[in-house]
Design an enzyme around this catalytic site. Structure first.
Site, PDB file in Angstrom:
ATOM      1  N   GLU A   5       0.637   6.286   0.451  1.00 38.81           N
ATOM      2  CA  GLU A   5       2.082   6.236   0.210  1.00 38.81           C
ATOM      3  C   GLU A   5       2.572   7.615  -0.226  1.00 38.81           C
ATOM      4  O   GLU A   5       2.032   8.199  -1.170  1.00 38.81           O
ATOM      5  CB  GLU A   5       2.418   5.229  -0.890  1.00 38.81           C
ATOM      6  CG  GLU A   5       2.215   3.786  -0.506  1.00 38.81           C
ATOM      7  CD  GLU A   5       2.821   2.828  -1.521  1.00 38.81           C
ATOM      8  OE1 GLU A   5       3.261   1.750  -1.118  1.00 38.81           O
ATOM      9  OE2 GLU A   5       2.852   3.162  -2.728  1.00 38.81           O
ATOM     10  N   CYS A   6       3.570   8.123   0.452  1.00 35.20           N
ATOM     11  CA  CYS A   6       4.253   9.365   0.093  1.00 35.20           C
ATOM     12  C   CYS A   6       3.247  10.510  -0.084  1.00 35.20           C
ATOM     13  O   CYS A   6       2.727  11.019   0.900  1.00 35.20           O
ATOM     14  CB  CYS A   6       5.099   9.149  -1.158  1.00 35.20           C
ATOM     15  SG  CYS A   6       6.427  10.376  -1.363  1.00 35.20           S
TER      16      CYS A   6
END
Length: 433
Positions: free
Chosen positions: A327-328
């Site tokens: 994530e990210c």
């Protein structure tokens, strides 16, 4: 019956909510109360400060991404074994976005759903009697809310305090405190908010200084008495199922954006979380079924990560046979190259055809609904996840099959989000529920 709670809200960001919240949390904990903390909205950084101030995990409550039952369940968990819950609002009290699961994502939604009174932190710099007009609007805008009182912030003098107090008294609201201007107590910041709690020098001393400041200028006992118990639950709580039985989760200064409510929910469903540190050149443990790379600040540590051979080789070996999701910040590390703020390209894991840059910055911020593009450890093809995106990195190259089709809270148009290749997937989307 769970612990009583109250929510600290304000007219806008930068009004002093965090200063007041942390000072109250630490001051009440020092008095022997078992204080639990909650953060409204999709924030990873403030809850870590809450945990340092109270000695307990702080949970996120978000009415855009979470159904009412889940909010009530998490609030109940926050109150277990506690004497008091203090919730810190986000942005302005009524700020949010359309199309939420249980509201618009506003702090006001949380207070209304749970029956918590609101303590208004109001920045009175540049105001005197006019402060009462703004406070009146906040106090009467939503009939679902009960305002317990006001704490004025950035008061310039005793005369200034008296003028503000007279206006607030005319509204029938108690002025429970008046904090003078004091820039020395500001916590250090960086591009996504405060510098992380684990990186803040002499954090305990800083928190004690905030508590001393609040004790000197706020009626702390009256604030505690104003809290009220939450209302009953709103039906069943839908939780995101664990993506695997035994989950390797990266956790250090580069990978710290992992929601406590996800960890709790996955453990409650029988999953086991095993933490490891890429910055310490640790590979994901071999006995795990899935590797999860959360967001964080990999761009600040890109040089070290690019040289962490054991981590990178171990991650590549893990991905040959088992799922890896980022994530990210974790997504950027799964790519080929991450360009840091100085413009130097750092080689990452190379598991996705992705190049990102922090030298060229642009803010991407907002709630997202993501529909899975294919069967995934997070659900079946077409399943919908709610979450948010918050980063400054720009994409130089992103090629391959998408992880999901995503849209923001203001449009129905879906766009490809992230990548998936073999067992590996990732995107800038942070899942909340």
């Amino acid at each position: 019956m769970t612990a009583p709670g109250l929510l600290i809200g304000a007219a806008r960001s930068g009004s002093g909510k965090t200063t007041l919240a942390l000072g109250l949390m630490r001051a009440l904990a020092r008095r022997g109360l078992r204080v639990s903390a909650v953060k409204c909205g999709p924030d990873y950084i403030d809850p870590a400060f809450h945990a340092a101030a109270t000695g307990r995990d702080s949970l996120n409550l978000d009415s855009w991404a979470m159904p009412a039952g889940m909010i009530a369940q998490l609030a109940g968990q926050a109150g277990e074994g506690a004497d008091l819950i203090i919730a810190e609002g986000a942005m302005g009290l009524f700020d949010g976005a359309p199309g939420g699961a249980a509201g618009i994502g506003a702090s006001a939604d949380i207070a209304a759903l749970l029956g918590w009174p609101v303590l208004l932190a109001h920045d009175v710099s540049g105001q005197a009697q006019s402060a009462a007009a703004v406070i009146r609007g906040l106090a009467t805008h939503d009939p679902r809310l009960s305002v317990a009182g006001v704490v004025a912030n950035r008061v310039g003098s005793d005369r200034h305090r008296r003028l503000v107090a007279e206006g607030v008294a005319g509204l029938g609201l108690p002025l429970l405190g008046a904090l003078p201007r004091n820039d020395r107590l500001k916590l250090p910041e960086r591009h996504l908010g405060l510098v992380q709690a684990g990186e803040t020098a002499e954090l305990d001393a800083r928190l004690d200084a905030l508590a001393d400041f609040v004790e000197a200028h706020v009626d702390v006992a009256a604030v505690a008495r104003a809290a009220k118990a939450i209302r009953p639950e709103f039906g069943p709580a839908a939780a995101l199922r664990p993506p695997a039985q035994r989950i390797a989760v990266a956790r250090d200064d580069a990978f710290s954006f992992f929601y406590p409510h996800l960890a709790r929910g996955w453990r409650a469903a029988g999953a086991e979380l095993v933490f490891f540190s890429p910055l310490a050149d640790e590979a994901p443990p071999e006995d795990c079924d899935l590797c999860w790379l959360p967001g964080g600040y990999p761009e600040l540590h890109a040089g070290r990560l690019s040289q962490a051979r054991n981590f990178l080789d171990g991650l590549r070996e893990f991905a040959r046979t088992r799922p890896v999701h980022g994530e990210c910040g974790g997504y950027m590390v799964l790519g080929r190259v991450l360009i840091d703020a100085a413009g130097e390209g750092r080689h990452m894991a190379g598991l996705l055809d992705l190049e990102t840059s922090f030298a060229s910055r642009k803010l991407h911020l907002g709630y997202r609904t993501a529909r899975l593009a294919a069967d995934h450890c997070l659900g079946h093809r077409g399943d919908t996840l709610r979450g948010h995106e918050f980063h400054y990195a720009t994409i130089i190259r992103e090629a391959g099959d998408p992880f999901a089709l995503a849209r923001d809270a203001y449009t129905e148009a879906e766009v490809p989000a992230g990548l998936r290749q073999g067992h590996v997937s990732g995107s800038f989307f942070h899942v909340i529920g």
